[in-house]
Write an enzyme that holds these catalytic residues in place. Sequence first.
Site, short mmCIF file in Angstrom:
data_model
loop_
_atom_site.label_atom_id
_atom_site.label_comp_id
_atom_site.label_asym_id
_atom_site.label_seq_id
_atom_site.Cartn_x
_atom_site.Cartn_y
_atom_site.Cartn_z
N TYR A 52 -6.73 -52.66 10.37
CA TYR A 52 -6.85 -54.04 10.82
C TYR A 52 -8.29 -54.44 11.11
O TYR A 52 -8.61 -55.62 11.19
CB TYR A 52 -5.99 -54.26 12.08
CG TYR A 52 -4.53 -53.99 11.84
CD1 TYR A 52 -3.77 -54.86 11.07
CD2 TYR A 52 -3.92 -52.87 12.37
CE1 TYR A 52 -2.43 -54.61 10.83
CE2 TYR A 52 -2.57 -52.61 12.13
CZ TYR A 52 -1.84 -53.48 11.36
OH TYR A 52 -0.52 -53.23 11.12
N HIS B 250 7.21 -57.91 9.64
CA HIS B 250 6.06 -57.02 9.77
C HIS B 250 4.74 -57.79 9.68
O HIS B 250 3.71 -57.37 10.21
CB HIS B 250 6.11 -55.93 8.70
CG HIS B 250 5.49 -54.64 9.15
ND1 HIS B 250 6.05 -53.83 10.12
CD2 HIS B 250 4.32 -54.04 8.78
CE1 HIS B 250 5.28 -52.78 10.31
NE2 HIS B 250 4.22 -52.88 9.52
N ARG C 30 7.83 -53.59 16.06
CA ARG C 30 8.42 -53.46 14.73
C ARG C 30 9.79 -54.15 14.72
O ARG C 30 10.41 -54.35 15.77
CB ARG C 30 8.59 -51.99 14.37
CG ARG C 30 7.31 -51.18 14.34
CD ARG C 30 7.61 -49.71 14.04
NE ARG C 30 6.41 -48.90 13.95
CZ ARG C 30 5.86 -48.24 14.98
NH1 ARG C 30 6.43 -48.31 16.19
NH2 ARG C 30 4.77 -47.52 14.80
N HIS D 190 0.98 -46.59 17.44
CA HIS D 190 0.49 -45.73 16.36
C HIS D 190 0.18 -44.34 16.90
O HIS D 190 -0.30 -44.20 18.03
CB HIS D 190 -0.78 -46.32 15.74
CG HIS D 190 -0.52 -47.48 14.83
ND1 HIS D 190 -1.49 -48.41 14.49
CD2 HIS D 190 0.60 -47.87 14.18
CE1 HIS D 190 -0.98 -49.31 13.68
NE2 HIS D 190 0.29 -49.01 13.49
N ARG E 131 3.55 -58.56 13.00
CA ARG E 131 2.93 -57.38 13.63
C ARG E 131 1.47 -57.26 13.17
O ARG E 131 0.58 -56.99 13.99
CB ARG E 131 3.74 -56.14 13.26
CG ARG E 131 3.21 -54.82 13.82
CD ARG E 131 4.26 -53.74 13.54
NE ARG E 131 3.74 -52.39 13.65
CZ ARG E 131 3.67 -51.70 14.78
NH1 ARG E 131 4.05 -52.24 15.92
NH2 ARG E 131 3.21 -50.45 14.79
N LYS F 148 9.01 -45.11 16.71
CA LYS F 148 9.37 -44.06 15.76
C LYS F 148 9.59 -42.75 16.51
O LYS F 148 8.89 -42.42 17.45
CB LYS F 148 8.27 -43.89 14.71
CG LYS F 148 8.15 -45.08 13.76
CD LYS F 148 7.11 -44.82 12.69
CE LYS F 148 7.07 -45.97 11.69
NZ LYS F 148 6.07 -45.74 10.63
#
Length: 294
Positions: free
Chosen positions: A275, A240, A145, A266, A243, A169
């Site tokens: 995706y 992004h 990211r 994730h 990514r 995150k």
Amino acid sequence: MLESFINYLEFEKRASAHTVLAYKKDLEQFTEFYLLSFEKEDISHAEHSEIRAWIVDLVEEDRSALTVNRKMATLRSFYKFLLRSGEISKDPTYKLKALKSPKRLPEFVQEEAMDKILDEMEYEADFDGQRDKMVMEFLYLTGVRLSELLELKWKDIDLYSESVKVFGKRKKERMIPLTNRLKKNIISYKKVFEETFSFVDQSDYFIVINSKEQAYPMKIYRIVKHYLDLFAQTTKRSPHLLRHTFATHLLNKGADLNAVKDLLGHANLAATQVYTHNSMEKLKAVFEQAHPKA
């Protein structure tokens, strides 16, 4: 309570700075609407009908379903926080329903365009040029990211084990392998870095501006947009997007979905599965072209 909620997001939930800012803006917008529409200042005790009035107002302003749903999510988080804190006894958002929004497949850059950006593009030999090249390569070859790239330091890169430590995150740590190509280019970038700033301290940020200070988000946006403008045929030109491209290209080449999930950081497969739609479109095209009964 707004300040307490923001502190909760930042220090307990460890939400990213981008998320915290978005939640803060949403709550400030609702506070302004609440004051103007109902002449009340404390949104802590807003009722369902008052919250719904704001949602209706947003829809009438032609805000997208995605935007409205995000703002509803902000309010849900805020009132759940108040409920847990004992500030309110009833959640006024429990009846709110998300608006239906059209499913959009994530865009990605075609392989031919990425080949031109990484292999045919002649980057300047000075620090700016080599820094820009590293930004493009690192985003595409690791799938990190924007925030993760900006926070990366030289100490996080282990050329011996050919891996990089990334903090995602909520400060969740993950390891991403470095390809031989990326390892080689990091060594070249490090040499230019040392020539420009005399030395490389392990605590230095990996991507910096000319003053050796940490690069800022808009700087990376400008770098990515500049090079994507030259070759990419996508409507978006953001970090992004690289990514998305990383994930899509891996899946198109047969990568395991769980492995891609771990590489992207994730929390669950649902976020990664988006995706597979792009990969499925490619499979359908191959099927229709190759199968005798297609």
